[in-house]
Scaffold this active site. Structure first.
Site: not given
Ligand code: NAD
Ligand code: TYD
Length: 343
Positions: A125-127, A153-154, A157
């Site tokens: 992630t960019d985080e 979290y970050s 990662k």
């Molecule tokens: P999500 O929370 O929607 O899904 C995570 C999945 O992983 C779920 O299906 C969960 O059941 C499974 N999981 C969790 N713990 C597990 C374990 N111990 N063993 C097996 N499966 C497990 O997450 P997402 O938003 O789809 O993100 C997926 C990946 O992409 C993550 O690694 C996250 O860090 C990365 N990422 C997400 C974003 C975003 O905006 N959502 C952006 C950049 C990177």
């Molecule tokens: P989020 O979707 O949790 O992603 P991330 O924190 O990983 O970027 O949040 C996106 C942005 O929205 C972040 O600046 C936090 C803000 N946010 C709110 O203002 N209210 C909310 O209820 C949530 C979940 C996020």
């Protein structure tokens, strides 16, 4: 080709499973997912009958199960999406983040070393780069930007990224890492900003914006993330990090106002609430390396992508209503009851 997709019952992983089965119909795709609160088996309904697909319920921390699966399947590619992914939950309870995101990655890489793979791809992630100030719109994260994390979290990662790079340097494990900006689109769990706001606005509930709503995120439609990972697997250089983002920077208040406008709901639903601890101000990816080396271009701009996403949530009400009717109610109460009214 045989590919293991961990976390494929979650948001991005499921979209990636659909993408790979469509774009590479000769590949066998195995999904390993523990089905935590964020995983949803019904999400994979459209591919459950596909002969090229198999779902395995299991935890990436379960070394015995992981080794058995690798031994049986002899994977070519492993793409690790499995993670705890929500910043607010990591502030409440970091423990599971460290276990899944760091140790889980190690378990998978140990299996890759033991049984051999062509590629282990870590979805990061960019985080991991921390944040940028609001008054410096000229600054962007490149692959050279130092790791500098803000939340548990970050930090988890980033720790995993360092471990992945160590396995490359020390053991010659053929790895790649992608660092993507915030995704949005179908099957996004309604605890994250965009699906939370869509689902609550549709129910005429208040929309909790943290702080002043001025924090900026760089939004990427999930399909564009999937095409980038596909390209990295097939054309990326082993040992490299690739940034993924499409220059779609929006403040949170802008995002929420766009959603309200699309749904024809009043802005009075917005409630400013207590800010997130350690809240990152701005994320902004410079994706020029990925464009230059892999020819990747995002195809869905925010104005179009947000419409597609809202349409999906309108047409798939049962998917998210099912989620918000269960334990989610307790989650919302726990996370938001002590934020109310404060700024
Ligand atoms: P999500 O929370 O929607 O899904 C995570 C999945 O992983 C779920 O299906 C969960 O059941 C499974 N999981 C969790 N713990 C597990 C374990 N111990 N063993 C097996 N499966 C497990 O997450 P997402 O938003 O789809 O993100 C997926 C990946 O992409 C993550 O690694 C996250 O860090 C990365 N990422 C997400 C974003 C975003 O905006 N959502 C952006 C950049 C990177
Ligand atoms: P989020 O979707 O949790 O992603 P991330 O924190 O990983 O970027 O949040 C996106 C942005 O929205 C972040 O600046 C936090 C803000 N946010 C709110 O203002 N209210 C909310 O209820 C949530 C979940 C996020």
């Amino acid at each position: 080709m045989k590919i293991l997709v961990t976390g494929g019952a979650g948001f991005i992983g499921s979209n990636f499973v659909f993408h790979m089965l469509k774009e590479h119909p000769t590949y066998r795709v195995v999904c390993l997912d523990a089905l935590t609160y964020a995983g949803n088996l019904s999400t994979l309904d459209p591919v459950m009958e596909n002969k090229s697909f198999e779902f395995v319920k299991g935890d990436i921390l379960d070394r015995e199960l992981v080794n058995k699966l690798f031994k049986e399947e002899n994977f070519d590619f492993v793409v690790n999406f499995a993670a705890e992914s929500h910043v607010d939950r990591s502030i409440e309870d970091p423990d599971i983040f460290l276990r899944t995101n760091i140790i889980g990655t190690q378990v998978l890489m140990d299996a890759c070393r033991k049984y051999g793979v062509k590629r282990f791809h870590q979805v990061s992630t960019d985080e991991v780069y921390g944040d940028l100030p609001l008054n410096r719109p000229d600054l962007f994260f490149t692959e050279e930007t130092p790791i500098h994390t803000s939340s548990p979290y970050s930090a988890s990662k980033a720790s995993a990224d360092l471990l992945v790079q160590a396995y490359y340097r020390t053991f010659d494990l053929p790895i790649t890492i992608s660092r993507c900006s915030n995704n949005y689109g179908p099957y996004h769990f309604p605890e994250k900003l965009i699906p939370l706001m869509i689902s609550r606005a549709l129910n005429d509930e208040s929309l909790p914006l943290y702080g002043k709503g001025e924090n900026i995120r760089d939004w990427l439609y999930v399909g564009d993330h999937c095409t980038a990972i596909d390209l990295i697997l097939h054309k990326g250089k082993v040992g490299e990090v690739y940034n993924i983002g499409g220059h779609n920077e929006k403040s949170n208040i802008e995002v929420v106002k766009t959603i309200l406008k699309e749904l024809n709901k009043p802005e009075s639903l917005v409630t400013f609430v207590k800010d997130r601890a350690g809240h990152d101000m701005r994320y902004a990816i410079d994706p020029s390396k990925t464009r230059r080396e892999l020819g990747w271009e995002p195809t869905t701009l925010f104005n179009e992508g947000i419409k597609l996403t809202i349409k999906w949530y309108l047409e798939n009400r049962s998917w998210w209503e099912n989620i918000i009717s269960g334990d989610y109610k307790d989650y919302y109460e726990k996370m938001y009851s002590n934020r109310a009214g404060e700024q």
